[in-house]
Design an enzyme around this catalytic site. Structure first.
Site, PDB file in Angstrom:
ATOM      1  N   HIS A 175      -6.681   2.411   4.022  1.00 26.73           N
ATOM      2  CA  HIS A 175      -6.949   3.416   2.999  1.00 26.73           C
ATOM      3  C   HIS A 175      -7.993   2.992   1.968  1.00 26.73           C
ATOM      4  CE1 HIS A 175      -2.964   4.665   4.616  1.00 26.73           C
ATOM      5  NE2 HIS A 175      -3.594   5.814   4.588  1.00 26.73           N
ATOM      6  N   CYS A 215       0.860  -1.190   0.000  1.00 29.69           N
ATOM      7  CA  CYS A 215       0.000   0.000   0.000  1.00 29.69           C
ATOM      8  C   CYS A 215       0.893   1.236   0.000  1.00 29.69           C
ATOM      9  CB  CYS A 215      -0.925   0.043   1.216  1.00 29.69           C
ATOM     10  SG  CYS A 215      -1.770   1.652   1.354  1.00 29.69           S
ATOM     11  N   LYS A 241     -13.731   6.090   9.860  1.00 31.34           N
ATOM     12  CA  LYS A 241     -12.538   6.884  10.106  1.00 31.34           C
ATOM     13  C   LYS A 241     -12.662   8.183   9.318  1.00 31.34           C
ATOM     14  CE  LYS A 241      -7.530   6.762  10.008  1.00 31.34           C
ATOM     15  NZ  LYS A 241      -6.603   7.034   8.932  1.00 31.34           N
TER      16      LYS A 241
HETATM   17  N1  MSP Z   1       4.412   8.918   9.321  1.00 24.23           N
HETATM   18  C1  MSP Z   1       3.740   7.857   9.983  1.00 24.23           C
HETATM   19  C2  MSP Z   1       4.220   7.722  11.411  1.00 24.23           C
HETATM   20  C3  MSP Z   1       5.691   7.513  11.588  1.00 24.23           C
HETATM   21  S1  MSP Z   1       6.138   7.450  13.258  1.00 24.23           S
HETATM   22  C4  MSP Z   1       7.693   6.927  13.264  1.00 24.23           C
HETATM   23  C5  MSP Z   1       2.235   8.119   9.974  1.00 24.23           C
HETATM   24  N2  MSP Z   1       1.860   9.369   9.777  1.00 24.23           N
HETATM   25  S2  MSP Z   1       0.353   9.853   9.643  1.00 24.23           S
HETATM   26  O1  MSP Z   1       0.445  11.265   9.440  1.00 24.23           O
HETATM   27  O2  MSP Z   1      -0.334   9.106   8.654  1.00 24.23           O
HETATM   28  O3  MSP Z   1      -0.371   9.522  10.973  1.00 24.23           O
HETATM   29  C6  MSP Z   1       0.139  10.003  12.178  1.00 24.23           C
HETATM   30  C7  MSP Z   1      -0.746   9.663  13.349  1.00 24.23           C
HETATM   31  O4  MSP Z   1      -2.029  10.254  13.206  1.00 24.23           O
HETATM   32  C8  MSP Z   1      -0.961   8.165  13.525  1.00 24.23           C
HETATM   33  O5  MSP Z   1      -0.736   7.827  14.886  1.00 24.23           O
HETATM   34  C9  MSP Z   1      -2.405   7.967  13.188  1.00 24.23           C
HETATM   35  O6  MSP Z   1      -2.970   6.941  13.940  1.00 24.23           O
HETATM   36  C10 MSP Z   1      -2.992   9.317  13.604  1.00 24.23           C
HETATM   37  N3  MSP Z   1      -4.264   9.515  12.962  1.00 24.23           N
HETATM   38  C11 MSP Z   1      -4.527   9.782  11.654  1.00 24.23           C
HETATM   39  N4  MSP Z   1      -5.883   9.790  11.475  1.00 24.23           N
HETATM   40  C12 MSP Z   1      -6.502   9.485  12.645  1.00 24.23           C
HETATM   41  C13 MSP Z   1      -7.823   9.508  13.101  1.00 24.23           C
HETATM   42  N5  MSP Z   1      -8.849   9.706  12.308  1.00 24.23           N
HETATM   43  N6  MSP Z   1      -8.019   9.352  14.439  1.00 24.23           N
HETATM   44  C14 MSP Z   1      -6.991   9.285  15.341  1.00 24.23           C
HETATM   45  N7  MSP Z   1      -5.744   9.287  14.938  1.00 24.23           N
HETATM   46  C15 MSP Z   1      -5.472   9.060  13.582  1.00 24.23           C
HETATM   47  O7  MSP Z   1       1.490   7.190  10.183  1.00 24.23           O
END
Ligand code: MSP
Length: 499
Positions: A146, A125, A296
């Site tokens: 996704h 993905c 989500k």
């Molecule tokens: N870049 C990676 C993380 C690397 S850490 C070494 C990543 N980034 S992200 O931007 O996609 O997501 C970051 C965080 O935001 C994750 O912990 C993810 O679970 C959180 N969230 C993104 N959308 C979310 C919701 N709708 N609700 C709660 N948290 C979620 O993954």
């Protein structure tokens, strides 16, 4: 005592949204609470700038990956102060100091014998930057997160010998019950480990946007290894002229969302073991904030709650409070503007704000602002003397919602206390001046205690309140429900003015 807390570093493929704000706020609540306890705190957040998610988004936007990363990283960097987050450093993985440090650690992993060249074929993905195994593929060969179709990837690259850490990881989980919290997430991680670990790609040969592999510069490291290492590399250069590694590593807690559990609870400890570095103390896995339709939140579904809109309408404290009170930290939960409004009006304005305003107004009216020098009512003391300890214990267990709930019991109790003691009735009867003194002194002591306990969740409102009480200290030692700390109060503007 040191306390090191991290958020995931955020992908700069798009602008920040509520999910990002959520993790940052939770980490900030912990950082502030531990600072109150006079601990040596380091709070890290930042941006994950390499890899396919960013390269693809940049291409779609007609920018180079670096231009795209610079643009969006600036939005993330601006979000932290907006949330009132007190991070000690903001790491960007495109920082050359991070790049060098990643190369050093991964070279060590290779020197230690855990890297080999091989061929990989699997379902991938590009939004997760993740190869999926059979149990991680949704119907229609799609990414379960996704919901896009997975692509078949085949390439020759470098491998990390994850499978060799199976036993050590099982031992780690057995020795440390709280390595992953909540327990349901620990079980999920352990089940994944027990199902058998396969070696994973450490590098990509088809991508150029990443950290070059030092022994094979045609390839870049797979973005997750580069990203995870931010938690240790940042300590080397966050404070120029000083390496903070000794002082803060291993981290006390990494806060992550459930979609990135595997990386933080399986790959990450294995990588650290391979590099000969200590593993973090705990990983806390929170749930998803869901849209009003129970799915989500996402831009394409249009079911999101915009953090900026919440802050514009109700202020940053309301956002911080709402997210950690309405959704049990660790579980999934739906969020909506109606929900924010209900908590704002019902609890922040009517319960806490009103309690603070009434208390101060009554001391001004009946005692010219001078707080009576008498003890706190034993009825309140009996019930709440141990509250600061309860709250600290819950924050230590990373139970942020129960911690806040416990504090709110005092808010409610004090409101009932006003109704029970009816100071306006006592004020009419000179013979009951002693009772009025006790009621006012108790309320002031209670409100002051709240202004300290609630500081991590409501930094703005509590600062105003402490100002009106002439008690600016946020030190946790001052959270105790005791009289005599405040002698004079000043007029207080409404803490949560109605919108
Ligand atoms: N870049 C990676 C993380 C690397 S850490 C070494 C990543 N980034 S992200 O931007 O996609 O997501 C970051 C965080 O935001 C994750 O912990 C993810 O679970 C959180 N969230 C993104 N959308 C979310 C919701 N709708 N609700 C709660 N948290 C979620 O993954």
């Amino acid at each position: 005592m040191s306390f090191y807390v991290t958020t995931p570093i955020y992908y700069v493929n798009a602008a920040p949204h509520l999910g990002h704000a959520y993790t940052t706020i939770a980490a900030d609540v912990m950082a502030r609470h531990h600072r109150q306890r006079a601990e040596d705190v380091f709070f890290l957040t930042g941006t994950d700038e390499h890899g396919e998610p960013v390269a693809l988004a940049a291409e779609a936007a007609g920018r180079t990956p670096k231009e795209h990363a610079d643009l969006n990283a600036a939005h993330f960097e601006a979000l932290t102060p907006r949330l009132n987050a007190t991070n000690d450093f903001f790491i960007r993985t495109s920082d050359p100091r991070h790049v060098r440090a990643v190369q050093d650690v991964l070279q060590r992993v290779k020197d230690n014998g855990y890297v080999y060249e091989g061929e990989y074929e699997g379902w991938y993905c590009p939004r997760c930057a993740d190869f999926k195994n059979d149990t991680e593929i949704a119907d229609g060969n799609r990414c379960p997160i996704h919901e896009i179709e997975l692509t078949r990837e085949k390439e020759t690259n470098w491998f990390f010998a994850l499978s060799r850490f199976q036993e050590q990881l099982e031992e780690l989980f057995a020795e440390r019950e709280d390595f992953v919290l909540p327990t349901s997430r620990r079980n999920e991680a352990l089940a994944f480990i027990r199902s058998g670990l396969h070696d994973v790609s450490l590098s990509r040969s088809t991508l150029t946007w990443g950290v070059p592999v030092p022994w094979d510069p045609e390839q870049v490291f797979y973005v997750w290894f580069d990203a995870l290492l931010n938690y240790v590399t940042a300590l080397q250069f966050a404070d120029p002229g000083q390496d903070l590694t000794e002082r803060f590593w291993p981290a006390d807690v990494h806060i992550v969302g459930k979609d990135i559990l595997k990386f933080h609870t399986v790959y990450w400890p294995a990588l650290l073991l391979a590099a000969g570095l200590p593993v973090p103390r705990r990983v806390f896995v929170h749930g998803f904030l869901l849209g009003s339709d129970g799915r989500k939140m996402s831009k394409s579904l249009g079911n999101g709650l915009d953090p900026f809109e919440v802050m514009d309408l109700y202020g940053v404290d309301a956002l911080r409070y709402y997210l950690l009170r309405d959704v049990a930290f660790g579980a999934d939960g739906s969020v909506s503007m109606d929900g924010v409004k209900a908590r704002f009006e019902g609890e922040l304005a009517n319960e806490f704000g009103n309690l603070a305003s009434r208390t101060i107004a009554m001391v001004l009216k009946y005692r010219d602002g001078a707080v009576p020098g008498v003890d706190v009512d034993p009825a309140l003391l009996d019930a709440f003397a141990s509250l600061p300890q309860t709250v600290a214990d819950r924050v230590d267990a990373l139970e942020l919602t129960p911690a806040l709930d416990a504090i709110w019991e005092l808010v409610k109790r004090l409101n009932r206390y006003v109704e029970e003691t009816t100071p306006w009735v006592l004020a009419k009867d000179e013979a009951r001046a002693g009772e009025l003194d006790t009621a006012l002194a108790s309320l002031v002591a209670g409100v002051r205690s709240l202004a300290v306990l609630l500081h991590p969740w409501l930094p703005e409102a509590t600062e105003k309140l402490r100002g009106a009480l002439g008690a600016p200290s946020t030190a946790y030692a001052d959270a105790a429900l005791v009289a005599g700390r405040v002698t004079q109060v000043e007029k207080l503007a409404p803490l949560f003015p109605k919108q």
